[in-house]
Design an enzyme around this catalytic site. Structure first.
Site, mmCIF file in Angstrom:
data_model
loop_
_atom_site.group_PDB
_atom_site.id
_atom_site.type_symbol
_atom_site.label_atom_id
_atom_site.label_comp_id
_atom_site.label_asym_id
_atom_site.label_seq_id
_atom_site.Cartn_x
_atom_site.Cartn_y
_atom_site.Cartn_z
ATOM 1 C CG HIS A 1 43.707 45.317 35.645
ATOM 2 N ND1 HIS A 1 44.566 45.969 34.800
ATOM 3 C CD2 HIS A 1 44.006 43.992 35.543
ATOM 4 C CE1 HIS A 1 45.347 45.079 34.201
ATOM 5 N NE2 HIS A 1 45.029 43.871 34.637
ATOM 6 C CG ASP B 1 38.288 47.694 33.572
ATOM 7 O OD1 ASP B 1 38.013 46.955 32.614
ATOM 8 O OD2 ASP B 1 39.273 47.530 34.307
ATOM 9 C CD GLN C 1 38.264 39.597 33.776
ATOM 10 O OE1 GLN C 1 37.633 38.651 33.306
ATOM 11 N NE2 GLN C 1 39.578 39.644 33.728
ATOM 12 C CE LYS D 1 41.289 40.822 30.355
ATOM 13 N NZ LYS D 1 42.343 39.965 30.884
ATOM 14 C CB CYS E 1 47.364 43.340 36.747
ATOM 15 S SG CYS E 1 48.511 42.494 35.676
HETATM 16 N N1 C6P Z 1 43.279 41.193 33.446
HETATM 17 C C1 C6P Z 1 43.967 39.076 34.393
HETATM 18 O O1 C6P Z 1 44.595 38.014 34.399
HETATM 19 P P1 C6P Z 1 44.261 44.019 28.928
HETATM 20 O O2 C6P Z 1 45.537 43.470 29.495
HETATM 21 O O3 C6P Z 1 44.414 45.430 28.479
HETATM 22 O O4 C6P Z 1 43.645 43.135 27.907
HETATM 23 O O5 C6P Z 1 43.198 44.017 30.118
HETATM 24 C C2 C6P Z 1 43.451 44.801 31.243
HETATM 25 C C3 C6P Z 1 42.423 44.558 32.291
HETATM 26 C C4 C6P Z 1 41.609 45.603 32.692
HETATM 27 N N2 C6P Z 1 40.644 45.439 33.601
HETATM 28 C C5 C6P Z 1 40.409 44.248 34.147
HETATM 29 C C6 C6P Z 1 39.296 44.107 35.128
HETATM 30 C C7 C6P Z 1 41.187 43.145 33.797
HETATM 31 O O6 C6P Z 1 40.928 41.955 34.344
HETATM 32 C C8 C6P Z 1 42.230 43.308 32.859
HETATM 33 C C9 C6P Z 1 43.125 42.160 32.487
HETATM 34 C C10 C6P Z 1 44.035 39.970 33.196
HETATM 35 O O7 C6P Z 1 43.267 39.414 35.336
HETATM 36 C C11 C6P Z 1 45.447 40.214 32.766
HETATM 37 S S1 C6P Z 1 46.378 41.075 33.966
#
Ligand code: C6P
Length: 407
Positions: free
Chosen positions: A122, A199, A202, A225, A365
């Site tokens: 991401h 990371d 998910q 999430k 993203c």
């Molecule tokens: N992915 C998606 O629709 P944040 O925005 O900081 O809460 O999460 C960032 C992030 C980091 N790593 C992974 C693997 C992610 O999936 C995400 C967030 C969302 O896929 C929003 S772009």
């Protein structure tokens, strides 16, 4: 006991109708819906306990502080951390990774060092390292993603040199749903003395994750999430590493003493939590953890695997549709990206919305991954604890309808 109809009743938003049809929410990788207990927790906090924490000695301040720290304890237990000192509240995974890049990266990396990422990251696990790499003149390597969505671990072993100081890797891809072999990669990282960041944006919502079993040095998580509110997440880091890191932001609460010419830092984890934190949302995240634990992460993992398997089979039969990444659930869960022949993903998403089916379209993203796999922007369906096979039937019906309209 995994009782799906009982679980669905806990989520008031699932009663909503969109365009007169019952909502099918399949955008869970972007953010999940919230159970009533999490919503109630926010109302309860602001109705009865609201005060600033770690400061006042009046009843409300003491209650709010205790509730906030209890949430931290729940999170520490949930991921198997040794102590609450290892849990730093942040806004989201993005901030967690930036904290590591700014604090650890700027203090411990020097010109000529290297960081290994992967092509399936991401943007939040690419851009902070690019900024750091430019400033510190360090090198970034990317583990290639193969056409089947898995990482090329043979290549990974080749780029492994003593200059590598950090491996930072996504656990479950938010585009392909691939579950990366993080335990194996972490072991390799430690063999050459590199630190290992996972990371887990998910994965922590979808499967049991134990930081001691994983032996990761850092773990980044977003609360929104995993049934929690937006604006709250956490960074896990091993205590000895956090102790050695300088503060990320300066201000109130992160200090023990302040003089005009210098300051002394507060103990962990408060050294990394400057200013008034997001108290209500942290408490509600604790409530979300209670909810997940009550259902059981093993049960949630099993449920999502079953749904993903069902969806792969149903979508796999549609001649107009291409699925990206793993085609079976062997190393995959929760997320399926696909394209529909002759229809732009945004049009697919809009037509599905008319059927009250919410999916995401675009690059999610993760532009480098799309470029690597030569994927145009894609449609993405992602599942969670309250989804059913009927939701996937509704997705397929909506897709059939969209294709008919475009013909
Ligand atoms: N992915 C998606 O629709 P944040 O925005 O900081 O809460 O999460 C960032 C992030 C980091 N790593 C992974 C693997 C992610 O999936 C995400 C967030 C969302 O896929 C929003 S772009």
């Amino acid at each position: 006991m995994f009782n799906i109809s009982k679980i669905r009743k806990d989520f008031p938003i699932l009663k909503r109708k969109i365009n007169g049809k019952p909502l099918v929410y399949l955008d869970n990788a972007a953010t999940t819906q919230k159970p009533q207990t999490v919503i109630d927790s926010l109302v309860d906090y602001y109705t009865y306990h609201n005060a600033n924490i770690h400061r006042g000695i009046h009843t409300l301040a003491e209650e709010a502080t205790a509730m906030h720290e209890e949430a931290r304890s729940k999170i520490a237990k949930f991921i198997g951390a040794k102590s609450t000192k290892e849990i730093v509240f942040v806004r989201n995974s993005t901030e967690a990774i930036n904290l590591v890049a700014y604090s650890w990266g700027r203090s411990f990396l020097k010109k000529g060092d290297a960081i290994i990422l992967s092509e399936s990251e991401h943007h939040s696990n690419i851009v902070p390292w690019q900024i750091l790499a430019k400033e510190k003149k360090i090198k970034l390597y990317f583990i290639p993603v193969k056409d089947d969505g898995k990482l090329d671990l043979d290549y990974f072993k080749k780029i492994f040199t003593p200059q590598v100081k950090l491996v930072s890797l996504v656990h479950i891809s938010n585009v392909l749903g691939t579950i990366n072999p993080v335990e194996e990669i972490g072991e390799l990282a430690h063999e050459v003395g590199a630190l290992f960041l996972v990371d887990a944006a998910q994965s922590v919502p979808r499967m049991p994750v134990n930081v001691r079993k994983l032996d990761c040095d850092f773990l980044a998580v977003s609360g929104h999430k995993m049934l929690g509110p937006t604006g709250i997440g956490f960074l896990y880091a091993k205590e000895e590493i956090l102790s050695s890191m300088p503060p990320f932001l300066g201000g109130g609460d992160m200090i023990r003493e302040v003089y005009l010419d210098h300051s002394e830092w507060n103990e962990l984890p408060f050294k990394f939590e400057a200013g008034t934190p997001n108290i209500a949302d942290a408490i509600a995240l604790g409530t979300a953890v209670d909810y997940l634990e009550k259902i059981g992460m093993e049960n949630i993992f099993r449920h999502e695997k079953k749904l993903t398997d069902f969806a792969l089979r149903r979508l796999g039969k549609l001649s107009y549709l291409s699925i990206y990444g793993p085609k079976t659930v062997e190393n995959k869960t929760g997320v399926i990206s696909f394209s529909v022949k002759g229809i732009h993903p945004h049009d697919v998403a809009q037509l599905l919305d008319q059927e009250a089916v919410a999916i995401r379209s675009g690059f999610h993203c993760a532009m480098p991954l799309h470029q690597k796999l030569q994927m145009p922007s894609t449609c993405r369906a992602s599942f969670y604890v309250y989804n059913t096979t009927e939701d996937i039937d509704r997705l397929v019906e909506g897709l059939d309808k969209a294709v008919k309209i475009f013909q």
